[in-house]
Design a protein around this motif. Structure first.
Motif, PDB file in Angstrom:
ATOM      1  N   LEU A  72       0.482   9.713  -5.437  1.00 37.33           N
ATOM      2  CA  LEU A  72       1.141  10.869  -6.035  1.00 37.33           C
ATOM      3  C   LEU A  72       0.447  11.192  -7.344  1.00 37.33           C
ATOM      4  O   LEU A  72       0.094  10.285  -8.090  1.00 37.33           O
ATOM      5  N   VAL A  73       0.235  12.473  -7.592  1.00 41.93           N
ATOM      6  CA  VAL A  73      -0.323  12.868  -8.874  1.00 41.93           C
ATOM      7  C   VAL A  73       0.823  13.418  -9.720  1.00 41.93           C
ATOM      8  O   VAL A  73       1.435  14.416  -9.368  1.00 41.93           O
ATOM      9  N   ILE A  74       1.143  12.705 -10.785  1.00 43.66           N
ATOM     10  CA  ILE A  74       2.227  13.127 -11.667  1.00 43.66           C
ATOM     11  C   ILE A  74       1.605  13.907 -12.821  1.00 43.66           C
ATOM     12  O   ILE A  74       0.822  13.353 -13.604  1.00 43.66           O
TER      13      ILE A  74
ATOM     14  N   VAL B 172      -1.223  11.500 -14.142  1.00 43.50           N
ATOM     15  CA  VAL B 172      -1.098  10.072 -13.837  1.00 43.50           C
ATOM     16  C   VAL B 172      -1.237   9.925 -12.328  1.00 43.50           C
ATOM     17  O   VAL B 172      -0.496  10.537 -11.559  1.00 43.50           O
ATOM     18  N   ASN B 173      -2.232   9.155 -11.913  1.00 45.64           N
ATOM     19  CA  ASN B 173      -2.408   8.900 -10.486  1.00 45.64           C
ATOM     20  C   ASN B 173      -1.563   7.702 -10.103  1.00 45.64           C
ATOM     21  O   ASN B 173      -1.856   6.572 -10.466  1.00 45.64           O
ATOM     22  N   TYR B 174      -0.515   7.995  -9.380  1.00 49.72           N
ATOM     23  CA  TYR B 174       0.410   6.928  -9.003  1.00 49.72           C
ATOM     24  C   TYR B 174       0.081   6.453  -7.590  1.00 49.72           C
ATOM     25  O   TYR B 174       0.202   7.206  -6.625  1.00 49.72           O
ATOM     26  N   ASP B 175      -0.332   5.230  -7.483  1.00 44.84           N
ATOM     27  CA  ASP B 175      -0.698   4.644  -6.198  1.00 44.84           C
ATOM     28  C   ASP B 175       0.579   4.158  -5.497  1.00 44.84           C
ATOM     29  O   ASP B 175       1.005   3.018  -5.663  1.00 44.84           O
TER      30      ASP B 175
ATOM     31  N   CYS C 213      -3.273   4.844 -16.838  1.00 41.96           N
ATOM     32  CA  CYS C 213      -2.253   5.861 -16.553  1.00 41.96           C
ATOM     33  C   CYS C 213      -2.768   7.278 -16.668  1.00 41.96           C
ATOM     34  O   CYS C 213      -3.147   7.877 -15.677  1.00 41.96           O
ATOM     35  N   HIS C 214      -2.801   7.825 -17.882  1.00 43.18           N
ATOM     36  CA  HIS C 214      -3.180   9.230 -18.019  1.00 43.18           C
ATOM     37  C   HIS C 214      -4.686   9.421 -17.927  1.00 43.18           C
ATOM     38  O   HIS C 214      -5.442   8.745 -18.625  1.00 43.18           O
TER      39      HIS C 214
END
Ligand code: HEC
Ligand code: HEC
Length: 113
Positions: free
Chosen positions: A30-32, A39-42, A108-109
């Motif tokens: 997910l890209v937040i 933030v690339n959330y795996d 994170c960012h």
């Protein structure tokens, strides 16, 4: 006698799967989007680390909807102290690194995105 029961069963099966969002596939990533950079959330990695125990996060910490707010906006410390959202794990003495000192060191960012 049988039909109302069958209807009830069908309703509870369909109803609960809709409520739990089981019609949706778990996202791999997910890209937040935030004002401090994406933030690339795996998601796949996070789920795997928790041995696919979805209940650790859903629905207590996150609803199961990529459009739902993450509610971890800054100051992160406040959410970390409350052990809420990402801060349930990402905090001092938590299972994962705290936000402090980890804003943009490729954790994170992502700057410029
Ligand atoms: C470490 C936390 C975590 C774990 C464990 C986790 N998820 Fe998620 N999941 C999230 C976050 C964060 C979101 C996005 C925000 C939200 O749903 O509120 C999300 C979103 C989702 C979505 C919504 C996708 C969309 O298109 O809207 C589904 C479906 C989902 N997760 C399924 C699963 C399943 C199935 C498992 C177990 C195999 C699982 N999740 C485990 C954190 C987690
Ligand atoms: C159930 C606990 C848990 C939750 C909730 C959680 N994380 Fe993590 N996260 C971890 C663990 C464990 C690691 C890997 C250990 C470490 O690096 O400290 C990790 C690692 C990460 C990483 C480094 C890259 C990677 O995937 O290994 C990022 C970025 C990250 N998490 C972001 C988030 C964000 C954003 C949220 C909230 C949407 C979140 N995490 C929620 C446990 C969690």
């Amino acid at each position: 006698m049988r039909q109302p029961l069958f209807g009830l069963l069908l309703f509870s099966l369909l109803g609960s799967s809709l409520l739990l969002g089981e019609d949706k596939k778990p996202p791999s990533r997910l890209v937040i989007q935030t004002t401090a950079g994406d933030v690339n959330y795996d998601h796949a990695g996070h789920a795997k680390r928790e041995m696919n125990a979805c209940l650790i996060c859903h629905p207590r910490l996150f609803t199961r909807d990529r459009k739902a707010p993450i509610e971890f906006s800054s100051p992160h410390k406040k959410r970390e102290d409350a052990k809420a959202s990402c801060g349930a794990c990402h905090r001092a003495d938590g299972a994962a690194f705290a936000s402090e000192g980890n804003c943009t060191n490729n954790k994170c960012h992502v700057k410029g995105s």
